[in-house]
Design an enzyme around this catalytic site. Structure first.
Site, mmCIF file in Angstrom:
data_model
loop_
_atom_site.group_PDB
_atom_site.id
_atom_site.type_symbol
_atom_site.label_atom_id
_atom_site.label_comp_id
_atom_site.label_asym_id
_atom_site.label_seq_id
_atom_site.Cartn_x
_atom_site.Cartn_y
_atom_site.Cartn_z
ATOM 1 N N GLY A 30 0.811 -1.215 0.000
ATOM 2 C CA GLY A 30 0.000 0.000 0.000
ATOM 3 C C GLY A 30 0.836 1.253 0.000
ATOM 4 N N HIS A 36 4.874 2.232 -7.839
ATOM 5 C CA HIS A 36 3.802 1.243 -8.009
ATOM 6 C C HIS A 36 3.064 1.476 -9.329
ATOM 7 C CE1 HIS A 36 4.131 1.360 -3.500
ATOM 8 N NE2 HIS A 36 4.173 0.051 -3.705
ATOM 9 N N GLU A 151 13.050 -3.091 -8.942
ATOM 10 C CA GLU A 151 14.475 -3.344 -8.708
ATOM 11 C C GLU A 151 15.032 -2.469 -7.594
ATOM 12 O OE1 GLU A 151 16.651 -3.426 -12.415
ATOM 13 O OE2 GLU A 151 15.431 -5.084 -13.154
ATOM 14 N N ASP A 153 14.275 -2.783 -4.629
ATOM 15 C CA ASP A 153 14.594 -3.786 -3.613
ATOM 16 C C ASP A 153 15.273 -4.964 -4.309
ATOM 17 O OD1 ASP A 153 13.253 -2.432 -1.368
ATOM 18 O OD2 ASP A 153 11.497 -2.699 -2.632
ATOM 19 N N SER A 188 9.603 5.741 -2.337
ATOM 20 C CA SER A 188 9.432 4.736 -1.295
ATOM 21 C C SER A 188 8.357 5.245 -0.352
ATOM 22 C CB SER A 188 10.746 4.563 -0.532
ATOM 23 O OG SER A 188 10.503 3.958 0.718
#
Ligand code: CDP
Length: 509
Positions: A30, A36, A151, A153, A188
């Protein structure tokens, strides 16, 4: 189609049943941002699939309870953004759906030890086990055909890929490049916690990484000490900063071509990560396999698509065999052979279409090296130590700067052991002989006897696989593709897909 929110596994299953389509899956916690949105955009490119976004804050991956309590929760806005971005359904499961009270239903997963003992894994104990457990559970519930991950993470991405492979889960993994804000800071959810000054620290950290990358591109070198010094001067609180092999995350050595400079910093009360990828030379793709597996055609097409050099090492062994015959060299006599080799020059020239001409000491031998006569001696010539040493050196020279797709018998195992992608391409004996028969007949070699040809290939396989020096073997880290039943284009597409998902997107040319 109506936009739908699913809250239970039952609802999800019923929805899937009414639609009967493959799922492109974007798992999330979320607090959606442009990262996203880009994942959803990527997922939507697979037109025939439906896109499902899940929103579930995974308590297992928070080793710090305060971090979990504070994690931004913005469900109403998330739903709006996700539908606006075009997802077909949002899965927002209650906690009992993911962790049923019947504990037996949960299969706790352990993240790959090698990949999780370093970087973030070292500082967040149990974090990646928690990630794996929930991602595994989500995959089992959603049963997607493709899963989309960022990518940013990278360590998490490698760990999930490893889990999927180890457990033989049938799902493709696609990743997107780290999405960054205009000031260079990676998007982030935790950025929301940052006060102005914290954000400035993060900006300086990301800028330092990119500055280092610029220096690296010129010098091919970095000094961790210097970077840490500069960061400390800017009063940036470093949790860790490491320079590692981008694929196994072990500390980088001078041999490693693609590396990652990655770090975590503490801004205010928030822990944030960022990284850059560094590459010394362009990537190398090694394609090995026996005769008739389709290597040449596949390799040529891949080279064309990627604008890489195409290197047919078999043609070099064949050209050398042709010249040895022509000059009547007694190659059993090492002295005679060595003096012969010291005067050899083999060159490739691109001709029209995908054809490549092979020239040995000014003789164009392109068509002359495909004869039965050459095929019958090439394996014994290729088993001579001096011949191999000479040609391997030549091949390495051609591949020095990378940007090459090379095919042969020992490319991944011997010539380019550091190739970024190694493929072992093979097919059943019947299929290979069938292909070679068609190829020879098309080249005008007359009608070919199938059984004879099969025996010849079998003999060559045996010789190539059993010779003392650099026998034909599948390199330990090669991916095997059995091409029976696939068209050349399907094999090419498959290899390109693997390649594109192996090399970090930041480095795509
Ligand atoms: O086209 P085909 O599969 O028949 O073979 P090629 O690629 O033209 O290679 C001819 C022969 O060269 C092989 O059978 C091997 O004996 C030798 N070879 C090798 O030893 N190492 C390589 N890297 C490539 C070819």
């Amino acid at each position: 189609m109506t936009k739908i929110i699913l809250k239970t596994v039952k609802e999800l299953n019923e929805w899937k049943l009414t639609n009967q389509k493959d799922i492109s899956f974007v798992p999330s916690m979320g607090n959606l941002h442009l990262g996203h949105k880009e994942l959803i955009r990527e997922a939507k490119k697979l037109k025939e699939n439906l896109v499902v976004l899940s929103i579930f804050i995974n308590p297992l991956q928070f080793n710090d309870k305060e971090d979990l309590r504070k994690y931004p929760k913005t469900i109403t806005k998330d739903i709006e953004l996700a539908f606006a971005a075009g997802v077909d359904a949002i899965f927002v499961p209650y906690e009992e759906e993911i962790f049923p009270t019947d504990k037996k239903k949960i299969k706790y997963q352990k993240a790959s030890e090698n990949l999780s003992k370093t970087l973030c894994g070292m500082h967040r104990k149990g974090h990646f086990d928690g990630v794996c457990t929930v991602v595994y559970r989500l995959i089992n519930i959603v049963k997607p055909s493709v899963i989309f991950l960022g990518e940013k993470d990278w360590q998490q991405l490698l760990i999930i890929k490893e889990m999927v492979e180890k457990l033989k889960i049938k799902v493709a993994i696609k990743s997107i490049n780290t999405q960054r804000d205009i000031d260079g800071v990676p998007f982030s959810s935790r950025n929301n916690h940052l006060l102005k000054n914290d954000r400035e620290q993060l900006r300086l950290f990301s800028a330092e990484l990119f500055h280092t990358k610029q220096i690296f591109n010129q010098t091919k070198n970095i000094s961790l000490k210097q970077i840490i010094k500069r960061l400390k001067e800017k009063e940036i609180k470093i949790e860790y900063l490491e320079h590692v092999n981008a694929f196994n995350l072990k500390r980088s050595t001078s041999q490693v071509n693609i590396t990652m400079l990655a770090g975590a910093i503490i801004c205010g009360d928030t822990r944030l990560i960022d990284h850059v990828f560094l590459m010394k030379r362009n990537p190398i793709i090694a394609i090995d396999g026996p005769a008739g597996s389709g290597k040449s055609t596949v390799t040529k097409l891949i080279a064309k698509k990627l604008k890489f050099i195409f290197l047919d090492t078999g043609a070099m062994y064949r050209a050398l065999s042709w010249y040895l015959l022509k000059e009547k060299i007694n190659y059993e006599n090492r002295k005679e052979l060595n003096s012969f080799l010291s005067n050899i020059s083999i060159k490739f020239k691109s001709a029209s279409g995908s054809k490549q001409t092979v020239i040995i000491n000014n003789h164009d031998v392109t068509d002359k090296i495909r004869t039965k006569e050459i095929s019958s001696i090439v394996s014994s010539v290729a088993s001579i130590k001096e011949v191999r040493e000479f040609l391997v050196t030549e091949q390495r020279k051609i591949g020095e700067e990378g940007g090459i797709v090379a095919e042969g018998r020992d490319i991944g195992s011997k010539v380019f052991p550091n190739a970024e992608l190694k493929i072992f391409l093979t097919a059943s004996m019947n299929e290979r002989a069938k292909r070679r028969k068609n190829q020879l007949e098309e080249m005008g070699h007359g009608l070919i006897d199938f059984e004879n040809l099969k025996n010849e290939i079998q003999q060559r396989d045996f010789d190539d696989s059993n010779r003392k020096i650099s026998p034909l073997v599948k390199a330990e880290d090669a991916i095997e593709i059995i091409s029976d039943g696939y068209t050349i284009n399907q094999v090419v597409e498959k290899i390109l897909e693997i390649y594109l998902e192996t090399i970090p997107k930041e480095l795509h040319l």
